[in-house]
Design a protein around this motif. Sequence first.
Motif, PDB file in Angstrom:
ATOM      1  N   PHE A 147      -2.990   1.097  -6.182  1.00 38.30           N
ATOM      2  CA  PHE A 147      -0.829   0.801  -6.500  1.00 38.30           C
ATOM      3  C   PHE A 147      -1.290  -0.182  -8.118  1.00 38.30           C
ATOM      4  CE2 PHE A 147      -2.270  -2.339  -3.676  1.00 38.30           C
ATOM      5  CZ  PHE A 147      -2.245  -2.967  -3.924  1.00 38.30           C
ATOM      6  N   LEU A 148      -0.313  -0.590  -9.101  1.00 38.37           N
ATOM      7  CA  LEU A 148      -0.485  -0.651 -10.620  1.00 38.37           C
ATOM      8  C   LEU A 148       0.043  -2.229  -9.924  1.00 38.37           C
ATOM      9  CD1 LEU A 148      -0.865  -0.478 -13.034  1.00 38.37           C
ATOM     10  CD2 LEU A 148       1.772  -0.359 -13.575  1.00 38.37           C
ATOM     11  N   LEU A 149      -0.268  -3.025 -10.026  1.00 37.08           N
ATOM     12  CA  LEU A 149      -0.800  -4.683  -9.765  1.00 37.08           C
ATOM     13  C   LEU A 149      -0.225  -5.323 -11.549  1.00 37.08           C
ATOM     14  CD1 LEU A 149      -0.566  -7.043  -7.537  1.00 37.08           C
ATOM     15  CD2 LEU A 149      -2.768  -7.440  -8.357  1.00 37.08           C
ATOM     16  N   VAL A 150       1.223  -6.099 -11.050  1.00 37.38           N
ATOM     17  CA  VAL A 150       1.740  -6.658 -11.953  1.00 37.38           C
ATOM     18  C   VAL A 150       2.796  -7.833 -12.207  1.00 37.38           C
ATOM     19  CG1 VAL A 150       3.297  -6.138 -14.199  1.00 37.38           C
ATOM     20  CG2 VAL A 150       2.760  -4.366 -12.733  1.00 37.38           C
ATOM     21  N   GLY A 151       1.652  -9.142 -12.278  1.00 39.55           N
ATOM     22  CA  GLY A 151       2.056 -10.076 -11.906  1.00 39.55           C
ATOM     23  C   GLY A 151       2.011 -10.881 -13.501  1.00 39.55           C
ATOM     24  N   PHE A 152       3.148 -11.867 -12.747  1.00 37.93           N
ATOM     25  CA  PHE A 152       4.477 -12.492 -14.492  1.00 37.93           C
ATOM     26  C   PHE A 152       3.149 -14.185 -14.153  1.00 37.93           C
ATOM     27  CE2 PHE A 152       6.612  -9.554 -14.539  1.00 37.93           C
ATOM     28  CZ  PHE A 152       7.856 -10.033 -15.004  1.00 37.93           C
ATOM     29  N   CYS A 164      -5.551  -8.025 -12.595  1.00 37.07           N
ATOM     30  CA  CYS A 164      -4.263  -7.586 -12.379  1.00 37.07           C
ATOM     31  C   CYS A 164      -4.543  -6.574 -13.930  1.00 37.07           C
ATOM     32  CB  CYS A 164      -3.384  -8.259 -12.396  1.00 37.07           C
ATOM     33  SG  CYS A 164      -2.614  -9.677 -11.663  1.00 37.07           S
ATOM     34  N   ASP A 165      -3.592  -6.178 -13.288  1.00 37.25           N
ATOM     35  CA  ASP A 165      -3.224  -4.180 -14.339  1.00 37.25           C
ATOM     36  C   ASP A 165      -2.648  -4.813 -15.631  1.00 37.25           C
ATOM     37  OD1 ASP A 165      -4.556  -2.566 -12.946  1.00 37.25           O
ATOM     38  OD2 ASP A 165      -3.568  -2.727 -11.478  1.00 37.25           O
ATOM     39  N   ILE A 166      -1.778  -5.858 -15.241  1.00 38.57           N
ATOM     40  CA  ILE A 166      -0.594  -6.029 -16.361  1.00 38.57           C
ATOM     41  C   ILE A 166      -0.180  -7.532 -15.917  1.00 38.57           C
ATOM     42  CG2 ILE A 166       1.287  -5.807 -17.591  1.00 38.57           C
ATOM     43  CD1 ILE A 166       1.299  -3.056 -17.281  1.00 38.57           C
ATOM     44  N   ILE A 167      -0.141  -8.409 -17.219  1.00 39.37           N
ATOM     45  CA  ILE A 167       0.735  -9.559 -16.882  1.00 39.37           C
ATOM     46  C   ILE A 167       1.701  -9.666 -18.191  1.00 39.37           C
ATOM     47  CG2 ILE A 167      -0.009 -12.377 -17.074  1.00 39.37           C
ATOM     48  CD1 ILE A 167      -1.187 -11.739 -14.755  1.00 39.37           C
ATOM     49  N   VAL A 168       2.647 -10.509 -17.558  1.00 35.73           N
ATOM     50  CA  VAL A 168       3.854 -10.340 -18.228  1.00 35.73           C
ATOM     51  C   VAL A 168       4.510 -12.144 -18.356  1.00 35.73           C
ATOM     52  CG1 VAL A 168       6.539  -9.636 -18.241  1.00 35.73           C
ATOM     53  CG2 VAL A 168       4.799  -8.589 -17.904  1.00 35.73           C
ATOM     54  N   ALA A 169       4.264 -12.335 -19.439  1.00 32.81           N
ATOM     55  CA  ALA A 169       4.020 -13.747 -19.764  1.00 32.81           C
ATOM     56  C   ALA A 169       5.304 -14.483 -20.183  1.00 32.81           C
ATOM     57  CB  ALA A 169       2.748 -14.321 -20.556  1.00 32.81           C
ATOM     58  N   ASN A 170       5.669 -15.575 -19.746  1.00 31.86           N
ATOM     59  CA  ASN A 170       6.715 -16.228 -20.769  1.00 31.86           C
ATOM     60  C   ASN A 170       7.262 -18.241 -21.080  1.00 31.86           C
ATOM     61  OD1 ASN A 170       7.864 -15.931 -17.842  1.00 31.86           O
ATOM     62  ND2 ASN A 170       9.357 -17.043 -18.518  1.00 31.86           N
ATOM     63  N   HIS A 210       0.337  -1.363   0.057  1.00 31.92           N
ATOM     64  CA  HIS A 210      -0.020  -0.369   0.232  1.00 31.92           C
ATOM     65  C   HIS A 210       0.558   1.089  -0.135  1.00 31.92           C
ATOM     66  CE1 HIS A 210      -3.621  -2.280  -0.145  1.00 31.92           C
ATOM     67  NE2 HIS A 210      -2.984  -2.837   0.755  1.00 31.92           N
ATOM     68  N   GLY A 211       2.423   0.916   0.246  1.00 33.09           N
ATOM     69  CA  GLY A 211       3.169   2.436   0.214  1.00 33.09           C
ATOM     70  C   GLY A 211       3.005   2.389  -0.577  1.00 33.09           C
ATOM     71  N   SER A 212       3.245   1.854  -1.576  1.00 31.11           N
ATOM     72  CA  SER A 212       3.715   1.963  -3.008  1.00 31.11           C
ATOM     73  C   SER A 212       3.312   1.662  -4.594  1.00 31.11           C
ATOM     74  CB  SER A 212       3.945   0.225  -3.783  1.00 31.11           C
ATOM     75  OG  SER A 212       5.238  -0.665  -2.959  1.00 31.11           O
ATOM     76  N   ASP A 213       3.498   2.599  -4.983  1.00 36.60           N
ATOM     77  CA  ASP A 213       2.673   2.279  -6.688  1.00 36.60           C
ATOM     78  C   ASP A 213       2.570   1.779  -8.021  1.00 36.60           C
ATOM     79  OD1 ASP A 213       2.889   5.308  -5.984  1.00 36.60           O
ATOM     80  OD2 ASP A 213       4.406   5.928  -6.340  1.00 36.60           O
ATOM     81  N   VAL A 214       3.670   0.511  -7.392  1.00 42.16           N
ATOM     82  CA  VAL A 214       3.670  -0.125  -8.572  1.00 42.16           C
ATOM     83  C   VAL A 214       4.381  -1.548  -7.828  1.00 42.16           C
ATOM     84  CG1 VAL A 214       4.448  -1.318 -10.710  1.00 42.16           C
ATOM     85  CG2 VAL A 214       3.841   0.841 -10.967  1.00 42.16           C
ATOM     86  N   CYS A 215       3.560  -2.565  -7.739  1.00 43.63           N
ATOM     87  CA  CYS A 215       3.460  -3.823  -7.561  1.00 43.63           C
ATOM     88  C   CYS A 215       3.451  -4.858  -8.028  1.00 43.63           C
ATOM     89  CB  CYS A 215       2.931  -4.245  -5.954  1.00 43.63           C
ATOM     90  SG  CYS A 215       2.665  -3.622  -4.587  1.00 43.63           S
ATOM     91  N   VAL A 216       4.568  -5.629  -8.498  1.00 41.76           N
ATOM     92  CA  VAL A 216       5.555  -5.900  -9.762  1.00 41.76           C
ATOM     93  C   VAL A 216       5.746  -7.894  -8.985  1.00 41.76           C
ATOM     94  CG1 VAL A 216       7.325  -7.009 -11.587  1.00 41.76           C
ATOM     95  CG2 VAL A 216       6.207  -4.409 -10.689  1.00 41.76           C
ATOM     96  N   LEU A 271      -1.023 -12.842  -5.899  1.00 42.74           N
ATOM     97  CA  LEU A 271      -1.534 -11.887  -6.310  1.00 42.74           C
ATOM     98  C   LEU A 271      -2.508 -11.931  -5.825  1.00 42.74           C
ATOM     99  CD1 LEU A 271      -0.166 -10.807  -8.968  1.00 42.74           C
ATOM    100  CD2 LEU A 271      -0.610 -12.396 -10.211  1.00 42.74           C
ATOM    101  N   ARG A 272      -3.458 -12.817  -6.592  1.00 44.48           N
ATOM    102  CA  ARG A 272      -5.212 -12.791  -6.063  1.00 44.48           C
ATOM    103  C   ARG A 272      -6.062 -11.696  -5.127  1.00 44.48           C
ATOM    104  NH1 ARG A 272      -7.974 -16.138  -8.665  1.00 44.48           N
ATOM    105  NH2 ARG A 272      -7.303 -17.588  -8.355  1.00 44.48           N
ATOM    106  N   SER A 273      -4.903 -12.171  -3.636  1.00 41.84           N
ATOM    107  CA  SER A 273      -5.416 -11.337  -2.623  1.00 41.84           C
ATOM    108  C   SER A 273      -5.137 -10.040  -3.401  1.00 41.84           C
ATOM    109  CB  SER A 273      -4.881 -11.712  -1.637  1.00 41.84           C
ATOM    110  OG  SER A 273      -3.380 -11.361  -1.824  1.00 41.84           O
ATOM    111  N   LEU A 274      -4.179  -9.653  -4.046  1.00 38.25           N
ATOM    112  CA  LEU A 274      -4.133  -7.842  -3.438  1.00 38.25           C
ATOM    113  C   LEU A 274      -4.765  -7.553  -5.255  1.00 38.25           C
ATOM    114  CD1 LEU A 274      -0.308  -7.587  -4.098  1.00 38.25           C
ATOM    115  CD2 LEU A 274      -1.787  -6.613  -2.233  1.00 38.25           C
ATOM    116  N   GLY A 275      -4.833  -8.517  -6.054  1.00 35.78           N
ATOM    117  CA  GLY A 275      -6.035  -8.236  -7.301  1.00 35.78           C
ATOM    118  C   GLY A 275      -7.771  -7.692  -6.308  1.00 35.78           C
TER     119      GLY A 275
END
Length: 195
Positions: free
Chosen positions: A104-109, A129-135, A51-57, A93-97
Amino acid sequence: MGYAIAEAALDAGHEVVLISGPVELAAPRNARFIAAGTSDEMFEAVYRHAHGSDVCVLCAAVADYKPAKVSRAKIKKRADRMSLELMPTRDILRSLGRQRERTFLLVGFAAETDHIEQNAAKKLREKNCDIIVANDAWIGMESDENELLILFREGQIKKFSRASKKILARKLVKIFCKFATKMFDKKNVVITERT
């Protein structure tokens, strides 16, 4: 990828809290480093700082499962088979979402072995999530290179060809900053991008 993103964010002038499970990597010098040995420790540390962050990755889970019972003494070897009962860990990740009004922006992988885009899209929706980065897990694990597919909440998709994690991390940090700025502008919250 998490350590590369932390370094890229530091290089871009951002403050970084790096919460990490046990790895064979040195933490970036100027990051605030928090070691988490278990999934429960990781959950608690993330919640203390999110909660003190702008972006959580969130790049990787410590584990998806843990033993249902933990023995305080060594389990002696026996001649017959032995089974361990596993239970799911708390899904950070699910609990933050699920949090309403998150600031904060929520980014998952999503490290996938097949159907990368479909599985990542499903994770984006299910974890909110706001963004998912997949690989492709076979490319990115235990390697200095990766190939990424980025899926955004609004449906856009961006692909990065195979490159060093350091180069990809710089590109991701720029995307996260741009997206967070747009997101926070909608909420009338100010965030500045440092170059």
